[in-house]
Design a protein around this motif. Structure first.
Motif, PDB file in Angstrom:
ATOM      1  N   GLY A  92     -26.279  37.752  31.959  1.00  0.00           N
ATOM      2  CA  GLY A  92     -24.963  38.317  31.684  1.00  0.00           C
ATOM      3  C   GLY A  92     -23.874  37.813  32.601  1.00  0.00           C
ATOM      4  N   THR A  93     -24.151  36.812  33.418  1.00  0.00           N
ATOM      5  CA  THR A  93     -23.151  36.289  34.357  1.00  0.00           C
ATOM      6  C   THR A  93     -23.094  34.775  34.254  1.00  0.00           C
ATOM      7  N   LEU A  94     -22.101  34.198  34.935  1.00  0.00           N
ATOM      8  CA  LEU A  94     -21.951  32.748  35.015  1.00  0.00           C
ATOM      9  C   LEU A  94     -22.445  32.219  36.358  1.00  0.00           C
ATOM     10  N   ASP A  95     -23.377  32.913  36.967  1.00  0.00           N
ATOM     11  CA  ASP A  95     -23.922  32.461  38.244  1.00  0.00           C
ATOM     12  C   ASP A  95     -24.535  31.070  38.072  1.00  0.00           C
ATOM     13  N   GLY A  96     -24.170  30.162  38.972  1.00  0.00           N
ATOM     14  CA  GLY A  96     -24.661  28.796  38.915  1.00  0.00           C
ATOM     15  C   GLY A  96     -23.748  27.854  38.154  1.00  0.00           C
ATOM     16  N   TRP A  97     -22.748  28.369  37.481  1.00  0.00           N
ATOM     17  CA  TRP A  97     -21.809  27.548  36.728  1.00  0.00           C
ATOM     18  C   TRP A  97     -20.474  27.483  37.462  1.00  0.00           C
ATOM     19  N   VAL A  98     -19.827  26.326  37.355  1.00  0.00           N
ATOM     20  CA  VAL A  98     -18.571  26.077  38.079  1.00  0.00           C
ATOM     21  C   VAL A  98     -17.467  25.819  37.054  1.00  0.00           C
ATOM     22  N   LEU A  99     -16.383  26.617  37.147  1.00  0.00           N
ATOM     23  CA  LEU A  99     -15.217  26.409  36.293  1.00  0.00           C
ATOM     24  C   LEU A  99     -14.307  25.358  36.923  1.00  0.00           C
ATOM     25  N   SER A 100     -13.840  24.427  36.110  1.00  0.00           N
ATOM     26  CA  SER A 100     -12.988  23.363  36.623  1.00  0.00           C
ATOM     27  C   SER A 100     -11.588  23.885  36.908  1.00  0.00           C
ATOM     28  N   ASN A 101     -11.019  23.449  38.020  1.00  0.00           N
ATOM     29  CA  ASN A 101      -9.644  23.778  38.396  1.00  0.00           C
ATOM     30  C   ASN A 101      -8.733  22.564  38.332  1.00  0.00           C
ATOM     31  N   ALA A 102      -9.206  21.515  37.651  1.00  0.00           N
ATOM     32  CA  ALA A 102      -8.450  20.269  37.619  1.00  0.00           C
ATOM     33  C   ALA A 102      -7.431  20.281  36.483  1.00  0.00           C
ATOM     34  N   LYS A 103      -6.651  19.213  36.431  1.00  0.00           N
ATOM     35  CA  LYS A 103      -5.699  18.996  35.347  1.00  0.00           C
ATOM     36  C   LYS A 103      -5.992  17.657  34.691  1.00  0.00           C
ATOM     37  N   LYS A 104      -5.721  17.609  33.407  1.00  0.00           N
ATOM     38  CA  LYS A 104      -5.967  16.384  32.659  1.00  0.00           C
ATOM     39  C   LYS A 104      -4.769  15.461  32.807  1.00  0.00           C
ATOM     40  N   ASP A 105      -5.012  14.236  33.257  1.00  0.00           N
ATOM     41  CA  ASP A 105      -3.910  13.328  33.575  1.00  0.00           C
ATOM     42  C   ASP A 105      -3.135  12.909  32.335  1.00  0.00           C
ATOM     43  N   SER A 106      -3.805  12.733  31.207  1.00  0.00           N
ATOM     44  CA  SER A 106      -3.152  12.171  30.024  1.00  0.00           C
ATOM     45  C   SER A 106      -2.497  13.223  29.138  1.00  0.00           C
ATOM     46  N   ALA A 107      -2.421  14.472  29.568  1.00  0.00           N
ATOM     47  CA  ALA A 107      -1.870  15.548  28.737  1.00  0.00           C
ATOM     48  C   ALA A 107      -0.548  16.038  29.302  1.00  0.00           C
ATOM     49  N   ASP A 108       0.217  16.731  28.432  1.00  0.00           N
ATOM     50  CA  ASP A 108       1.470  17.314  28.882  1.00  0.00           C
ATOM     51  C   ASP A 108       1.193  18.384  29.933  1.00  0.00           C
ATOM     52  N   GLU A 109       2.199  18.647  30.743  1.00  0.00           N
ATOM     53  CA  GLU A 109       2.040  19.580  31.850  1.00  0.00           C
ATOM     54  C   GLU A 109       1.679  20.985  31.353  1.00  0.00           C
ATOM     55  N   GLU A 110       2.187  21.359  30.179  1.00  0.00           N
ATOM     56  CA  GLU A 110       1.948  22.706  29.681  1.00  0.00           C
ATOM     57  C   GLU A 110       0.494  22.940  29.302  1.00  0.00           C
ATOM     58  N   ILE A 111      -0.199  21.894  28.875  1.00  0.00           N
ATOM     59  CA  ILE A 111      -1.586  22.064  28.433  1.00  0.00           C
ATOM     60  C   ILE A 111      -2.558  21.233  29.253  1.00  0.00           C
ATOM     61  N   ALA A 112      -2.099  20.664  30.349  1.00  0.00           N
ATOM     62  CA  ALA A 112      -2.955  19.763  31.122  1.00  0.00           C
ATOM     63  C   ALA A 112      -4.029  20.513  31.900  1.00  0.00           C
ATOM     64  N   LYS A 113      -3.772  21.740  32.263  1.00  0.00           N
ATOM     65  CA  LYS A 113      -4.720  22.474  33.098  1.00  0.00           C
ATOM     66  C   LYS A 113      -5.908  22.956  32.277  1.00  0.00           C
ATOM     67  N   TYR A 114      -7.077  22.906  32.890  1.00  0.00           N
ATOM     68  CA  TYR A 114      -8.295  23.409  32.257  1.00  0.00           C
ATOM     69  C   TYR A 114      -8.363  24.921  32.484  1.00  0.00           C
ATOM     70  N   ASP A 115      -7.568  25.638  31.697  1.00  0.00           N
ATOM     71  CA  ASP A 115      -7.493  27.080  31.870  1.00  0.00           C
ATOM     72  C   ASP A 115      -8.087  27.844  30.681  1.00  0.00           C
ATOM     73  N   GLY A 116      -8.834  27.167  29.834  1.00  0.00           N
ATOM     74  CA  GLY A 116      -9.510  27.853  28.740  1.00  0.00           C
ATOM     75  C   GLY A 116     -10.547  28.829  29.275  1.00  0.00           C
ATOM     76  N   LYS A 117     -10.693  29.982  28.626  1.00  0.00           N
ATOM     77  CA  LYS A 117     -11.555  31.047  29.126  1.00  0.00           C
ATOM     78  C   LYS A 117     -12.971  30.933  28.565  1.00  0.00           C
ATOM     79  N   TRP A 118     -13.925  31.244  29.453  1.00  0.00           N
ATOM     80  CA  TRP A 118     -15.337  31.321  29.096  1.00  0.00           C
ATOM     81  C   TRP A 118     -15.834  32.738  29.366  1.00  0.00           C
ATOM     82  N   MET A 119     -16.722  33.210  28.501  1.00  0.00           N
ATOM     83  CA  MET A 119     -17.326  34.528  28.686  1.00  0.00           C
ATOM     84  C   MET A 119     -18.814  34.453  28.358  1.00  0.00           C
ATOM     85  N   VAL A 120     -19.578  35.350  28.996  1.00  0.00           N
ATOM     86  CA  VAL A 120     -20.984  35.522  28.651  1.00  0.00           C
ATOM     87  C   VAL A 120     -21.101  36.842  27.896  1.00  0.00           C
TER      88      VAL A 120
END
Length: 608
Positions: A92-120
């Motif tokens: 029931g947890t994301l233990d052992g998994w790492v969420l990215s805090n990076a930004k995508k270089d080839s994308a616009d600033e508004e959508i460049a960040k990897y801020d999509g949500k994950w849930m278990v």
């Protein structure tokens, strides 16, 4: 007729079997998918039955209720055997998994960040309470999440087997559900996982519009330059549409063997296979020879296979200016043609608008209408002869084409040795990887991932699949409606299916009834026909004896009246003749009884 009736009966039985197949399949899957650690509870009685008073026992028993479907108790799969990664998310947890805090270089600033949500969480319509998975929750966002393997996978003498489950709970419009096996490098930072992070293999489903893909890509290292190049497997021949649209959980498996062969499976069924050396694009090994980039076609090179005959001369009677069509000189004006009547006339009922300004709009003219005088005539106006094809027309003269005596063929640059040539006969020996990640963009949310597993042993992978996906598939199949319900639901969405149902079900039944009820009855065969067939024949001798006995009876009946007539000639002896008649009638009755007793029919009855 018997063969046709049998065929339609078999067709009806086949349709009945199809209607029962989903239930049978679900029961088989339940039997195969559950072992000693999985409990199946048959709840035959509800809590209301326990609250019934004793007074109700004297009442008539109610009709038995059908038992509810088996309830499958979920238990998380346990990895047994050699493996490098196993994740079921049932903690029931994301233990052992790492969420990215990076930004995508080839994308616009508004959508460049990897801020999509994950849930278990569990699936929306889960058939296995307690079974959790990783769910991509956001739309139109970049998602990136990764986890380390237990130890790096090194390509040596053992195969690589990757498998995981995907369920597009809300369908899929445009987005991927593939995974990446991240290459082991000194600077690998899962916190900065982006699309350009080096990977060894990318595998899994991807869809946008009507393009349904199942990727298998590996990055091959050029042994001469050290550069990496992506190699794509050929497109599967199977139709993948249903796997993306049925909202069921599917198991995706990739097997890469040390002999360079590979297999791609969905739900344990091979949908693509091949060899890393021959079935990848571009090819792993470059060609030994290439075209010389410095070679150029000579100026006098003649590539024309055909040329116009230089010795050909236009015939003297050839007229280039002859028209293709000419007036028909034999045509005459149809009788009743109105030469002096125009085809169209001004509308006599038309009135010039009050706001018409002749200075601005010009002189007003009534709108044109068909001339009423031409309605009954074959035509109006100046008559013209119809046009016909010109028999002397030949078109523009051109010299005929002949083979070019100077033809040298299509020019191609000469071949030279490829300076970048190499031969790698073992592309299976890829770069080791030590992490698995999902780096996705999706226009659809609620994509469900579960039961990731990486191993080098096929039996271990099969055991994990049976304990996880096998149980899940059994539960989903048990909850599916029968064939009849599925057909009705499909017909509600596509009404034209009713026509198909009528042709495949009702029509055969009608034909069976027609054939059975309109069959011709066989007329009794004559003795001559019996001689020509092998059919059972009646006892002809008994019939002949019966006919003889009947003739004797008729003769006896006729003899009585004759004697009576003779007696009328002697009135004196009327009393004596009457007595004789009585005696004769008694004799006749006895004779008739004797005849009937000896009749073949009576003998047959007695024998029976």
């Amino acid at each position: 007729m018997d063969q046709r009736v049998g065929f339609f009966l078999l067709l009806a039985l086949g349709l009945l079997c199809l209607s029962l197949s989903p239930v049978t399949q679900a029961n088989d899957l339940l039997d195969d998918g559950m072992d000693d650690d999985m409990d199946v509870e048959d709840e035959l009685a509800g809590p209301e039955d326990e609250d019934l008073d004793g007074d109700l026992e004297d009442e008539a028993p109610s009709a038995p209720k059908p038992p509810p479907p088996p309830k499958v108790t979920y238990k998380a799969p346990e990895p047994v055997g050699e493996h490098f990664f196993a994740e079921s998310f049932d903690r029931g947890t994301l233990d052992g998994w790492v969420l990215s805090n990076a930004k995508k270089d080839s994308a616009d600033e508004e959508i460049a960040k990897y801020d999509g949500k994950w849930m278990v969480e569990e699936m929306k319509d889960s058939k296995l309470p307690g079974d959790k998975g990783l769910v991509l929750k956001s739309r139109a966002k970049h998602h990136a999440i990764s986890a380390q393997l237990l130890r790096p996978f090194i390509f040596d003498t053992m195969p690589l087997i990757i498998q995981y489950e995907v369920n597009f709970q809300s369908g899929i419009d445009c987005g991927g559900a593939y995974i990446k096996l991240l290459t082991q490098t000194p600077d690998l930072d899962l916190d900065q996982f982006v699309d350009t992070t080096p990977y060894t293999i990318m595998f899994g489903p991807d869809k946008c519009g009507e393009d349904y893909k199942l990727h298998f890509i590996f990055r091959h290292k050029n042994p001469k330059t050290g550069e990496f190049e992506e190699k794509h497997a050929k497109k599967p021949d199977a139709d993948l549409r249903s796997y993306y649209t049925d909202k069921k959980t599917h198991l995706y498996t990739l097997v890469v063997n040390p002999d360079n062969s590979f297999e791609v499976l969905i739900d344990n069924t091979v949908v693509n296979s091949g060899n890393l050396l021959t079935d990848m694009t571009p090819s792993v090994n470059p060609p030994a020879e290439i075209e010389d980039p410095n070679d150029h076609k000579p100026e006098d090179w003649d590539e024309r296979a055909k040329i116009q005959d230089p010795d050909s001369v236009k015939p003297e009677d050839w007229d280039d200016d002859a028209p293709a069509q000419i007036p028909d000189e034999d045509a005459v004006t149809p009788e009743g043609w109105l030469d002096n009547e125009p085809e169209y006339i001004g509308d006599p009922d038309a009135i010039k608008p009050e706001d018409w300004d002749e200075e601005m709009d010009g002189e007003w003219e009534a709108p044109q209408i068909p001339n009423p005088a031409c309605e009954t005539a074959p035509g109006c106006g100046v008559w013209k002869r119809p046009m016909i094809d010109n028999p002397n027309y030949k078109g523009k003269w051109k010299p005929p084409m002949i083979d070019n005596p100077n033809y040298q063929g299509v020019w191609k640059p000469r071949k030279i040795a490829n300076p970048a040539f190499f031969e790698d006969l073992h592309p299976f020996r890829m770069t080791p990887f030590n992490a698995v990640g999902l780096e996705l963009w999706s226009m659809s949310s609620d994509i469900f991932f579960d039961n990731f597993f990486i191993t080098n042993d096929r039996n271990t992978a099969d055991r994990w699949a049976n304990d996880g996906w096998g149980l899940k598939r059994a539960a989903e199949s048990a909850a599916e409606p029968g064939l009849a319900t599925q057909m009705l639901n499909a017909a509600e969405e596509r009404p034209w299916l009713w026509v198909v149902y009528v042709l495949t079900v009702a029509l055969p039944l009608i034909l069976i009834i027609v054939f059975c009820c309109t069959g011709k009855k066989k007329s009794p065969a004559t003795p001559a026909e019996y001689k020509k067939t092998d059919e059972p024949q009646p006892d002809v001798k008994e019939e002949e004896e019966q006919e003889e006995e009947e003739e004797k009876v008729e003769e006896a009946e006729k003899s009585g009246p004759e004697e009576k007539d003779d007696s009328e000639e002697s009135p004196v002896k009327e009393e004596e003749e009457a007595e004789k008649d009585d005696e004769q009638e008694a004799v006749d009755e006895k004779s008739e009884d004797d005849i009937l007793r000896r009749s073949p029919r009576n003998r047959k009855v007695r024998r029976d």
